[in-house]
Design a protein around this motif. Structure first.
Motif, short mmCIF file in Angstrom:
data_model
loop_
_atom_site.label_atom_id
_atom_site.label_comp_id
_atom_site.label_asym_id
_atom_site.label_seq_id
_atom_site.Cartn_x
_atom_site.Cartn_y
_atom_site.Cartn_z
N ASP A 30 0.83 -1.21 0.00
CA ASP A 30 0.00 0.00 0.00
C ASP A 30 0.86 1.26 0.00
N ASN A 31 2.03 1.16 0.64
CA ASN A 31 2.87 2.35 0.84
C ASN A 31 4.25 2.24 0.23
N PHE A 32 4.54 1.11 -0.42
CA PHE A 32 5.88 0.91 -1.00
C PHE A 32 5.75 0.31 -2.39
N ILE A 33 6.68 0.66 -3.27
CA ILE A 33 6.85 -0.05 -4.54
C ILE A 33 8.18 -0.77 -4.45
N GLY A 34 8.21 -2.04 -4.84
CA GLY A 34 9.42 -2.84 -4.71
C GLY A 34 9.50 -3.45 -3.32
N ASP A 35 10.60 -4.17 -3.09
CA ASP A 35 10.73 -4.90 -1.84
C ASP A 35 11.49 -4.09 -0.79
N ALA A 36 10.84 -3.90 0.34
CA ALA A 36 11.49 -3.26 1.48
C ALA A 36 11.08 -4.04 2.73
N TRP A 37 12.01 -4.22 3.61
CA TRP A 37 11.80 -4.98 4.84
C TRP A 37 12.28 -4.16 6.01
N TYR A 38 11.59 -4.26 7.14
CA TYR A 38 12.05 -3.49 8.29
C TYR A 38 12.07 -4.31 9.57
#
Ligand code: MN
Length: 137
Positions: A15-23
């Motif tokens: 919903d808030n990111f394009i592509g892969d991000a992990w936190y």
């Protein structure tokens, strides 16, 4: 003191990111502290949507090459050791460079009312490509 339990690594929402991000959420302060700190890892080309933080945000790059842009301003390339502050209510996005991973610490606070961020539109592929082209180094 206490050792804080390691929380599971979470994939950032599409919903808030394009592509892969992990936190990894490192700390979520207990009142009266409202601090939040996360390590965020972006794959090449990944970025968050336009957003603003109710009480501002500071990011500190630890690895890779990234991009950050505030509304109406030139995008900026960010590298390890660099720290960027966005004041309360300033619309911006951040993410990895097109061909580089990027990891940053993200540090922000909730407001007294518990508000953290407002989210807007995604950074489209053309908008992102243009930003990567014109980013000042
Ligand atoms: Mn932000």
């Amino acid at each position: 003191m206490k050792m804080l339990p390691k929380q599971p690594t979470v994939k950032a929402s599409a919903d808030n990111f394009i592509g892969d991000a992990w936190y990894d959420a490192l700390i979520r302060g207990e009142e009266p502290s409202r601090i939040r700190v996360s390590v965020v890892r972006f794959a090449p080309g990944a970025r968050n949507a336009w957003h603003s933080h109710a009480v501002g945000q500071t990011v500190h790059v630890t690895e890779g090459v990234g991009l950050i842009q505030s509304r109406g301003e030139k995008p900026v390339e960010i590298r390890p050791g660099e720290t960027v502050h966005t004041p309360p209510g300033e619309w911006h996005w951040h993410g990895a460079a097109p061909e580089r991973f990027m990891t940053h610490l993200a540090m922000w606070e909730a407001s007294a009312e518990g508000k953290e961020a407002d989210w807007g539109e995604q950074v489209s592929d053309p908008e992102y490509a243009a930003a990567a082209q014109e980013a000042s180094r």
